[in-house]
Design an enzyme around this catalytic site. Structure first.
Site, PDB file in Angstrom:
ATOM      1  CD  GLU A  23     -13.275  -4.091  27.192  1.00  0.00           C
ATOM      2  OE1 GLU A  23     -14.220  -3.546  26.606  1.00  0.00           O
ATOM      3  OE2 GLU A  23     -12.479  -4.867  26.611  1.00  0.00           O
TER       4      GLU A  23
ATOM      5  CE  LYS B 189     -14.878  -1.423  23.496  1.00  0.00           C
ATOM      6  NZ  LYS B 189     -14.961  -2.855  23.903  1.00  0.00           N
TER       7      LYS B 189
ATOM      8  CB  CYS C 139     -11.146  -3.238  24.247  1.00  0.00           C
ATOM      9  SG  CYS C 139     -10.917  -4.960  23.725  1.00  0.00           S
TER      10      CYS C 139
END
Length: 267
Positions: A40, A112, A153
């Site tokens: 990330e 995300k 994540c």
């Protein structure tokens, strides 16, 4: 297919971060990796929202997009850039994964969905939604003969996303990350193994690690997990580096046959 997870300690200098990532990607490719994934925020890890906004650019102008597309061609690899901070057309910022094919084409992008919100301690608080705009859809893309499910994540804490990937019978799930030290120590490996076990898919998790220029610390400990939940390879530290593993779709088929949890599940 031989795959690699790149571990970095990205800072606030975009050019330096691109160079550091490229060196590690080249080293992994030299060791035979055909699919390589980075963490990330590969080319800019900046927690100050004002400074971040000064550094982000649209896709067409971003140095990382251009450099990593060319690198995929140079090395003849599938290259997943775990995420970049990208300025959207509406002026908002996306935390975006980019998947490049060996001919340099952008074959998939994923924003995300679950933005990090946590109060780790009195001095360590995160509200990613203050800076970024969440994505709205899951993404599956081919990598050679494999189907790859994309995530980033904090997504790893939301099993419903991965249930969709399991129902779609993906072979490999990417979880590029920049986990905090506190949450990494407590939950990182457990969450990744759980996602592999419940989906019957490989999980590749390239991570940020160490002390960063913006003042934060991240956990590192990049992992590759097999469809039975066994850790194939891991880094036991937070320094830059990479890990390699050979993955086989047959292992996915075997795991799902042993525990057919998703067979006939409603879509």
């Amino acid at each position: 297919m031989r795959v690699a997870a790149i571990q970095m300690c990205s800072g606030t200098d975009v050019v330096a971060n691109i160079a550091a990532a490229s060196d590690l990607i080249r080293a992994a490719a030299a060791d035979g990796a055909r699919f390589i994934a980075t963490p990330e925020m590969t080319h800019l890890l900046q927690k100050d929202a004002t400074e971040l906004r000064r550094g982000v650019k649209p896709m067409a102008e971003d140095e990382g997009v251009t450099a990593f597309a060319a690198l995929a061609v140079e090395l003849d690899i599938h290259l997943l850039i775990g995420s970049l901070a990208i300025l959207r057309d509406d002026g908002k910022i996306a935390n975006r994964s980019l998947l490049f094919t060996p001919d340099g084409k952008l074959s998939a992008q994923y924003d995300k969905i679950h933005l990090f919100e946590a109060a780790i301690s009195k001095s360590e608080n995160y509200r990613e939604s203050d800076t970024y705009t969440a994505g709205e859809r899951s993404v599956i893309a081919p990598v050679g003969d494999l189907n790859l499910g994309l995530s980033i994540c904090y997504d790893v804490r939301f099993p419903s996303l991965y249930a969709g990937y399991a129902k779609a019978e993906v072979d490999l799930i990417a979880v590029p990350a920049a986990f905090t030290v506190a949450t990494g120590k407590a939950h990182w490996e457990t969450l990744l193994r759980a996602r592999a076990i419940e989906t019957g898919a490989y999980v590749i998790a390239p991570a940020q690690g160490g002390h960063h220029a913006d003042g934060r610390r991240t956990w590192g400990r990049s992992l590759i997990v097999d469809p039975w939940g066994e850790v194939l390879e891991k880094l036991d530290h937070d320094d830059p580096g990479f890990i390699l593993a050979d993955i086989d779709r047959a292992a996915v088929t075997k795991a799902r046959a042993r525990i057919p949890a998703w067979r006939g599940a409603p879509s």
